[in-house]
Design an enzyme around this catalytic site. Structure first.
Site, short mmCIF file in Angstrom:
data_model
loop_
_atom_site.label_atom_id
_atom_site.label_comp_id
_atom_site.label_asym_id
_atom_site.label_seq_id
_atom_site.Cartn_x
_atom_site.Cartn_y
_atom_site.Cartn_z
N HIS A 154 12.32 1.62 2.96
CA HIS A 154 11.77 2.68 2.00
C HIS A 154 10.44 3.13 2.20
O HIS A 154 10.32 4.33 1.73
CB HIS A 154 12.05 2.15 0.68
CG HIS A 154 13.43 1.88 0.18
ND1 HIS A 154 14.08 2.87 -0.55
CD2 HIS A 154 14.17 0.90 0.52
CE1 HIS A 154 15.47 2.41 -0.74
NE2 HIS A 154 15.38 1.27 -0.22
N GLU A 165 -6.19 -8.56 -1.37
CA GLU A 165 -6.06 -8.32 -0.10
C GLU A 165 -5.26 -6.85 0.25
O GLU A 165 -5.65 -6.19 0.91
CB GLU A 165 -5.31 -9.45 0.67
CG GLU A 165 -6.35 -10.54 0.80
CD GLU A 165 -6.45 -11.61 -0.58
OE1 GLU A 165 -7.04 -12.41 -0.36
OE2 GLU A 165 -5.66 -11.31 -1.31
#
Length: 166
Positions: free
Chosen positions: A119, A79
């Site tokens: 991040h 996925e």
């Protein structure tokens, strides 16, 4: 205006995805769109289903809209791979937080979900449901949706570089 969250899963994530859709809509008060699977069919194939949600997110990114996508499957690996094929989609994979008891040099608890936002400004999350209970999946989704992208210059620069890779 509430954040829009697109959902997709194959048969392996069907029941949990449906419960997460309700949870995110009713408890977290987000606008949700279920992109499938809409029936529990053990013969379905996840690539097209996940692509429906990732394509909508990609279109929102291009239009400057702040939305997210949550996809789910047995491992979440495939996925995530499918979702990451779409321009502007940055899908992180989650199947638990083995480092949750660890701390960084400053004493801050390590949190992989927060890290994906801080991040990488991940705007899609792939859940490996063979490794998560429903309660763990709900907790992960709530934490991930709540995690901000602070926009630190070095991370923003790197995300721009990621988005320019072809």
């Amino acid at each position: 205006m509430a954040m829009k969250v697109y959902f997709a899963s194959d048969h392996a994530g069907f029941d949990t995805k449906n419960k997460l859709v309700e949870y995110v809509r009713d408890q977290l008060k987000c606008e949700v769109e279920d992109c499938g699977a809409l029936v529990d069919d053990p013969q379905d194939d996840y690539p097209g289903i996940v692509a429906n949600a990732a394509r909508k997110l990609s279109e929102d990114v291009a239009a400057g809209k702040d939305s997210r996508t949550i996809v789910a499957g047995a491992s979440g690996q495939g996925e995530a791979i499918v979702a990451n094929r779409f321009k502007g989609v940055r899908c992180a994979l989650y199947y638990g937080d083995p480092g949750s008891e660890q701390v960084d040099a400053s004493g801050k608890r390590l949190d992989i979900l927060a890290s994906t936002r801080e991040h990488n400004n991940a705007n899609a999350l792939s859940l490996g449901l063979r490794f998560l209970t429903l309660d763990q999946a709900k907790d992960a989704v709530a934490r991930w949706l709540a995690a901000p992208f602070p926009g630190e210059a070095r991370h923003a620069r790197r995300i721009t570089q990621i988005d320019q890779v072809s």
